[in-house]
Design an enzyme around this catalytic site. Structure first.
Site, PDB file in Angstrom:
ATOM      1  CG  ASP A  15       3.245   4.712  -3.341  1.00 25.59           C
ATOM      2  OD1 ASP A  15       2.862   5.761  -2.879  1.00 25.59           O
ATOM      3  OD2 ASP A  15       2.682   3.717  -2.846  1.00 25.59           O
ATOM      4  CG  HIS A  33      -3.999   0.834  -8.006  1.00 22.13           C
ATOM      5  ND1 HIS A  33      -5.286   0.334  -7.851  1.00 22.13           N
ATOM      6  CD2 HIS A  33      -3.425   1.774  -7.176  1.00 22.13           C
ATOM      7  CE1 HIS A  33      -5.590   1.367  -6.836  1.00 22.13           C
ATOM      8  NE2 HIS A  33      -4.578   2.148  -6.546  1.00 22.13           N
ATOM      9  CG  HIS A  62      -1.919   0.887   1.067  1.00 18.91           C
ATOM     10  ND1 HIS A  62      -2.330   1.805   0.291  1.00 18.91           N
ATOM     11  CD2 HIS A  62      -2.975   1.140   2.257  1.00 18.91           C
ATOM     12  CE1 HIS A  62      -3.459   2.397   0.416  1.00 18.91           C
ATOM     13  NE2 HIS A  62      -3.886   2.002   1.930  1.00 18.91           N
TER      14      HIS A  62
HETATM   15  N1  ACO Z   1       5.385  -5.826 -10.682  1.00 15.88           N
HETATM   16  C1  ACO Z   1       5.542  -7.073 -11.376  1.00 15.88           C
HETATM   17  N2  ACO Z   1       4.334  -7.851 -11.473  1.00 15.88           N
HETATM   18  C2  ACO Z   1       3.311  -7.405 -10.764  1.00 15.88           C
HETATM   19  C3  ACO Z   1       3.318  -6.088 -10.056  1.00 15.88           C
HETATM   20  C4  ACO Z   1       4.431  -5.492 -10.067  1.00 15.88           C
HETATM   21  N3  ACO Z   1       4.543  -4.390  -9.235  1.00 15.88           N
HETATM   22  N4  ACO Z   1       2.078  -5.829  -9.718  1.00 15.88           N
HETATM   23  C5  ACO Z   1       1.269  -7.105 -10.078  1.00 15.88           C
HETATM   24  N5  ACO Z   1       2.064  -7.970 -10.917  1.00 15.88           N
HETATM   25  C6  ACO Z   1       1.604  -9.078 -11.485  1.00 15.88           C
HETATM   26  C7  ACO Z   1       1.491 -10.109 -10.262  1.00 15.88           C
HETATM   27  O1  ACO Z   1       2.734 -10.979 -10.279  1.00 15.88           O
HETATM   28  C8  ACO Z   1       0.325 -11.023 -10.915  1.00 15.88           C
HETATM   29  O2  ACO Z   1       0.854 -11.825 -12.212  1.00 15.88           O
HETATM   30  P1  ACO Z   1       0.417 -13.153 -12.498  1.00 15.88           P
HETATM   31  O3  ACO Z   1      -0.912 -13.055 -12.584  1.00 15.88           O
HETATM   32  O4  ACO Z   1       1.280 -13.844 -13.599  1.00 15.88           O
HETATM   33  O5  ACO Z   1       0.474 -14.211 -10.895  1.00 15.88           O
HETATM   34  C9  ACO Z   1      -0.598 -10.160 -11.365  1.00 15.88           C
HETATM   35  O6  ACO Z   1       0.320  -8.855 -12.003  1.00 15.88           O
HETATM   36  C10 ACO Z   1      -1.667  -9.642 -10.780  1.00 15.88           C
HETATM   37  O7  ACO Z   1      -1.330  -9.268  -9.453  1.00 15.88           O
HETATM   38  P2  ACO Z   1      -2.012  -9.205  -8.006  1.00 15.88           P
HETATM   39  O8  ACO Z   1      -1.197  -9.253  -6.934  1.00 15.88           O
HETATM   40  O9  ACO Z   1      -2.994 -10.398  -7.994  1.00 15.88           O
HETATM   41  O10 ACO Z   1      -2.627  -7.846  -8.182  1.00 15.88           O
HETATM   42  P3  ACO Z   1      -3.645  -7.043  -7.028  1.00 15.88           P
HETATM   43  O11 ACO Z   1      -4.422  -6.300  -7.754  1.00 15.88           O
HETATM   44  O12 ACO Z   1      -3.934  -7.954  -5.944  1.00 15.88           O
HETATM   45  O13 ACO Z   1      -2.216  -6.149  -6.498  1.00 15.88           O
HETATM   46  C11 ACO Z   1      -0.790  -4.567  -5.818  1.00 15.88           C
HETATM   47  C12 ACO Z   1      -2.047  -4.886  -6.509  1.00 15.88           C
HETATM   48  C13 ACO Z   1      -0.673  -5.302  -4.521  1.00 15.88           C
HETATM   49  C14 ACO Z   1      -0.610  -3.063  -5.651  1.00 15.88           C
HETATM   50  C15 ACO Z   1       0.372  -4.929  -6.785  1.00 15.88           C
HETATM   51  O14 ACO Z   1       0.202  -4.568  -8.164  1.00 15.88           O
HETATM   52  C16 ACO Z   1       1.691  -4.859  -6.148  1.00 15.88           C
HETATM   53  O15 ACO Z   1       2.136  -5.462  -5.359  1.00 15.88           O
HETATM   54  N6  ACO Z   1       2.456  -3.793  -6.610  1.00 15.88           N
HETATM   55  C17 ACO Z   1       3.494  -3.323  -6.237  1.00 15.88           C
HETATM   56  C18 ACO Z   1       3.536  -2.620  -4.772  1.00 15.88           C
HETATM   57  C19 ACO Z   1       3.157  -1.220  -4.897  1.00 15.88           C
HETATM   58  O16 ACO Z   1       3.354  -0.498  -5.987  1.00 15.88           O
HETATM   59  N7  ACO Z   1       2.022  -0.744  -4.276  1.00 15.88           N
HETATM   60  C20 ACO Z   1       1.491   0.613  -4.167  1.00 15.88           C
HETATM   61  C21 ACO Z   1      -0.223   0.481  -4.668  1.00 15.88           C
HETATM   62  S1  ACO Z   1      -0.763   2.041  -4.814  1.00 15.88           S
HETATM   63  C22 ACO Z   1      -1.031   2.524  -3.346  1.00 15.88           C
HETATM   64  O17 ACO Z   1      -1.462   1.839  -2.423  1.00 15.88           O
HETATM   65  C23 ACO Z   1      -1.042   3.773  -3.191  1.00 15.88           C
END
Ligand code: ACO
Length: 383
Positions: free
Chosen positions: A319, A265, A226
């Site tokens: 972010d 996201h 987050h």
């Molecule tokens: N880098 C690489 N791959 C990613 C990323 C990333 N940053 N984010 C998602 N993916 C991929 C996952 O590996 C997954 O791949 P798969 O389907 O092959 O297994 C797919 O995308 C879906 O990911 P989920 O985690 O299921 O998606 P979710 O919607 O639950 O996650 C989240 C959202 C937690 C923000 C995720 O994108 C992440 O971990 N990002 C990095 C952390 C981040 O930047 N957080 C800030 C969010 S914005 C905020 O809170 C203000």
């Protein structure tokens, strides 16, 4: 993900795509990357308004007239000081992570707030405004104290963003720095049922108080999935150090199955509209400060390395560029997520107000998958 278990229970893990309630706070269309606060486009607010105006919009429900804003802003400026007892608590816990210090200090503020038990809408808004005004003083005081310096008293002549930087560094910020901080606070002010606002709503739904809800929200925001992502992005960019090394660094990271922080996201499957404003400011600030390399590294990630991920709906989020901005302003990395919290307090307050206005206890179910009806063996007969 929707799953059906053996007993035909529908699981919505992570509550993904579940609508919890209605809201008038913000509208998000994740498919096209659109964000409105109370109907107003985030781009107009970022380009043409101030944080104070946005706080008024969120918590008073409409854009203020100049006179309304003047009185409102004077009220915010008058609420910035924190009690001596809270400063002493900050001194005691100064070596913890700044989010832990902020969480502890906000919790302590409840003991000094005369309206802590009053959950009427008017009192909730007043308390939310007090927290909005006081939280920057906590973060700045912590930074001074842990450097062995005296906290700087708030300066009522400066606006919210300018005063925060003034209390942090002990000198008035230039226009560029104060402007960037102001936009950053605007962009972070409200964002629907994100994990921290949802947490605040869960607490409010038990009819607990605003301070408890905000304390819990701060805890939820701290995590790297987050609000903690900005800090992780800047750590990564500093490790990369040179744009030419970005590709090798990313390949190693992604092949380990790690994620590039600042991308992806839960709701946006197009570009997070907030990123646009921070991208441009990160570029400009890097040039002004003679450190263009950070922006160049970030661009490598966005335009080249992570470009193929767009097909999966993974774009930069708010972010990604924020960390470089804070860094260029001279803010230590472990304060980054606290800055996000400072901007988000009005949004959390509004979510709590909405929850109270039409409350229903938030209490989902968990599908039990453990063993059933095991014979109980008394402790003396075990082992
Ligand atoms: N880098 C690489 N791959 C990613 C990323 C990333 N940053 N984010 C998602 N993916 C991929 C996952 O590996 C997954 O791949 P798969 O389907 O092959 O297994 C797919 O995308 C879906 O990911 P989920 O985690 O299921 O998606 P979710 O919607 O639950 O996650 C989240 C959202 C937690 C923000 C995720 O994108 C992440 O971990 N990002 C990095 C952390 C981040 O930047 N957080 C800030 C969010 S914005 C905020 O809170 C203000």
């Amino acid at each position: 993900m929707t799953m059906t278990t053996a007993r035909k229970v529908e699981l919505r893990r992570g509550l993904k795509d579940v609508y919890l309630d209605t809201t008038e706070a913000s509208f998000i269309d994740g498919g096209v990357g659109k964000l409105l606060y109370r109907g107003y486009n985030i781009h107009d607010l970022a380009e043409q308004s101030t944080f104070e105006e946005v706080v008024y919009l969120l918590l008073r429900g409409k854009l203020p007239t100049p006179r309304e804003l003047e009185a409102f802003d004077a009220g915010l400026r008058a609420e910035r000081s924190i009690p001596r007892g809270v400063v002493e608590i900050i001194q005691r816990v100064k070596d913890a992570h700044p989010m832990d210090v902020l969480r502890t200090a906000v919790s302590a503020l409840a003991a000094f707030d005369p309206e802590v038990k009053d959950n009427s809408k008017e009192a909730l808004v007043r308390k939310g405004l007090r927290l909005t005004a006081q939280a920057p003083t906590i973060v700045a005081a912590l930074e001074r104290i842990r450097k062995g310096l005296r906290p700087v008293e708030p300066n009522p002549k400066l606006n919210h963003a300018g005063n925060f930087l003034y209390m942090l560094f002990g000198k008035e910020p230039d226009e560029e720095a104060a402007g960037v901080m102001d936009v950053d606070f605007i962009l972070h002010a409200e964002h629907g049922a994100n994990a921290s606002a949802f947490t605040a709503r869960v607490v409010a739904s038990t009819l607990s108080d605003l301070h408890s809800a905000v304390v819990a929200a701060i805890g939820a925001l701290k995590g790297p999935a987050h609000g903690g992502a900005a800090e992780e992005v800047m750590k990564m960019v500093k490790e990369v150090a040179d744009p030419e090394r970005a590709r090798a660094y990313a390949d190693a990271l992604l092949s380990r199955g790690d994620r590039v922080m600042g991308f992806g996201h839960r709701v946006y499957k197009a570009e997070d509209p907030r990123a646009r404003h921070l991208r441009e400011r990160s570029r400009r600030l890097g040039e002004v400060k003679g450190q263009p390399q950070w922006f160049q590294i970030l661009q490598r990630f966005e335009d080249e390395i992570m470009f193929p991920y767009r097909a999966k709906g993974i774009y930069v989020n708010v972010d990604f560029y924020a960390g470089s901005i804070y860094y260029l302003l001279g803010i230590p990395e472990d304060l980054f997520v606290s800055i996000f919290a400072l901007g988000r307090i009005p949004g959390w307050t509004l979510q709590v107000v909405e929850q109270y206005t039409n409350n229903m206890l938030i209490r989902p179910l968990l599908e039990y998958t453990g063993p059933m009806d095991l014979p109980f063996v008394p402790i003396g007969q075990r082992g």
